[in-house]
Structure formats: C-alpha cells, structure tokens
Design a protein around this motif. Structure first.
Motif, PDB file in Angstrom:
ATOM      1  N   ILE A  44       0.836  -1.188  -0.033  1.00  0.00           N
ATOM      2  CA  ILE A  44      -0.017  -0.074  -0.076  1.00  0.00           C
ATOM      3  C   ILE A  44       0.776   1.279   0.121  1.00  0.00           C
ATOM      4  CG2 ILE A  44      -1.813   1.320   1.558  1.00  0.00           C
ATOM      5  CD1 ILE A  44      -2.881  -1.278  -0.018  1.00  0.00           C
ATOM      6  N   SER A  45       2.159   1.279   0.531  1.00  0.00           N
ATOM      7  CA  SER A  45       2.785   2.449   0.647  1.00  0.00           C
ATOM      8  C   SER A  45       3.469   2.845  -0.540  1.00  0.00           C
ATOM      9  CB  SER A  45       4.142   2.136   2.132  1.00  0.00           C
ATOM     10  OG  SER A  45       4.937   1.090   1.459  1.00  0.00           O
ATOM     11  N   MET A  48       0.721   4.671  -2.317  1.00  0.00           N
ATOM     12  CA  MET A  48       0.552   5.792  -1.226  1.00  0.00           C
ATOM     13  C   MET A  48       1.575   6.979  -1.922  1.00  0.00           C
ATOM     14  SD  MET A  48       0.130   6.183   2.739  1.00  0.00           S
ATOM     15  CE  MET A  48       1.790   5.460   2.910  1.00  0.00           C
ATOM     16  N   ILE A  76      -5.569  12.065   1.459  1.00  0.00           N
ATOM     17  CA  ILE A  76      -5.210  10.518   0.989  1.00  0.00           C
ATOM     18  C   ILE A  76      -4.789   9.500   1.731  1.00  0.00           C
ATOM     19  CG2 ILE A  76      -3.778   9.466  -0.734  1.00  0.00           C
ATOM     20  CD1 ILE A  76      -4.236  11.789  -2.622  1.00  0.00           C
ATOM     21  N   LEU A  80      -6.305   5.986   3.456  1.00  0.00           N
ATOM     22  CA  LEU A  80      -5.441   4.776   3.173  1.00  0.00           C
ATOM     23  C   LEU A  80      -5.394   4.189   4.434  1.00  0.00           C
ATOM     24  CD1 LEU A  80      -3.092   5.519   0.550  1.00  0.00           C
ATOM     25  CD2 LEU A  80      -4.943   4.088   0.112  1.00  0.00           C
ATOM     26  N   THR A  83      -8.522   2.810   5.975  1.00  0.00           N
ATOM     27  CA  THR A  83      -8.949   1.543   5.365  1.00  0.00           C
ATOM     28  C   THR A  83      -8.262   0.481   5.900  1.00  0.00           C
ATOM     29  OG1 THR A  83      -9.766   3.088   3.380  1.00  0.00           O
ATOM     30  CG2 THR A  83      -9.433   0.670   3.106  1.00  0.00           C
ATOM     31  N   MET A  84      -6.953   0.567   5.941  1.00  0.00           N
ATOM     32  CA  MET A  84      -6.151  -0.425   6.373  1.00  0.00           C
ATOM     33  C   MET A  84      -6.207  -0.836   7.738  1.00  0.00           C
ATOM     34  SD  MET A  84      -4.650  -1.742   3.673  1.00  0.00           S
ATOM     35  CE  MET A  84      -3.479  -2.829   4.517  1.00  0.00           C
TER      36      MET A  84
END
Length: 98
Positions: A44-45, A48, A76, A80, A83-84
């Motif tokens: 994800i990072s 991101m 943003i 994220l 969500t995680m």
C-alpha cells in the motif's frame, strides 16, 4: 518542466519516504515478532507514496503553492490508513507488545 525531470522528482518523492517507512515497519515487526504490518502496509505504501508525490508535483506546478498538495496528501493518507486499520483495534495493537 520536461518529462524526465518530473519522473526524477517523482522517483525521489517515492524512494526517500519509502525507505524511512520500510525501516520503521521492519523495526516494529522485529519488536512485535510479527510481520503483519510490514506485509500489509508495504504494498500500500508504494501506491501511497507514488500518488502523494504525483499530487504534490502537479499541484505545485499548477498553483505554485505547497499548501494545496499538503492538504490533498493528508486526506489521501487518512483514507488509506483508515481503510487498512479496520482489522485490528488500538487495544489489540498494544497487547501485541506483551
């Protein structure tokens, strides 16, 4: 203002925060003896940091102001992380240290 300059800036905006984040998550994983956060947040990072770097570059070139990019990137990043973070509560995170 060329494409190659933009790609260089995008790459630096991705690599520098990613290395910091990588080491931070790896240390947390070693301390907790679990690589759950490392395994879930590293993919994800990448997205991101690429996205935030691109947004910063575009908004700075359009407006000449870094405040707009900072606000958009904060939103943003918040989306994220929220969500995680649903699979685990803060209390469960703290009990992982014991």
């Amino acid at each position: 203002d060329s494409i190659s300059d933009t790609i260089k800036i995008l790459f630096l905006g991705l690599i520098l925060p990613f290395l910091y984040y990588f080491v931070y998550l790896l240390l947390i994983g070693v301390v907790m003896r679990s690589l759950f956060y490392f395994g879930t947040f590293i993919p994800i990072s990448l997205v991101m940091f690429t996205l935030t770097s691109a947004v910063s570059i575009i908004t700075y070139r359009k407006t000449g102001n870094i405040t707009t990019g900072t606000i958009i990137n904060a939103v943003i990043l918040t989306f994220l992380i929220v969500t995680m973070s649903t699979p685990q509560s803060g209390f469960e995170f703290l009990t992982g240290f014991f």
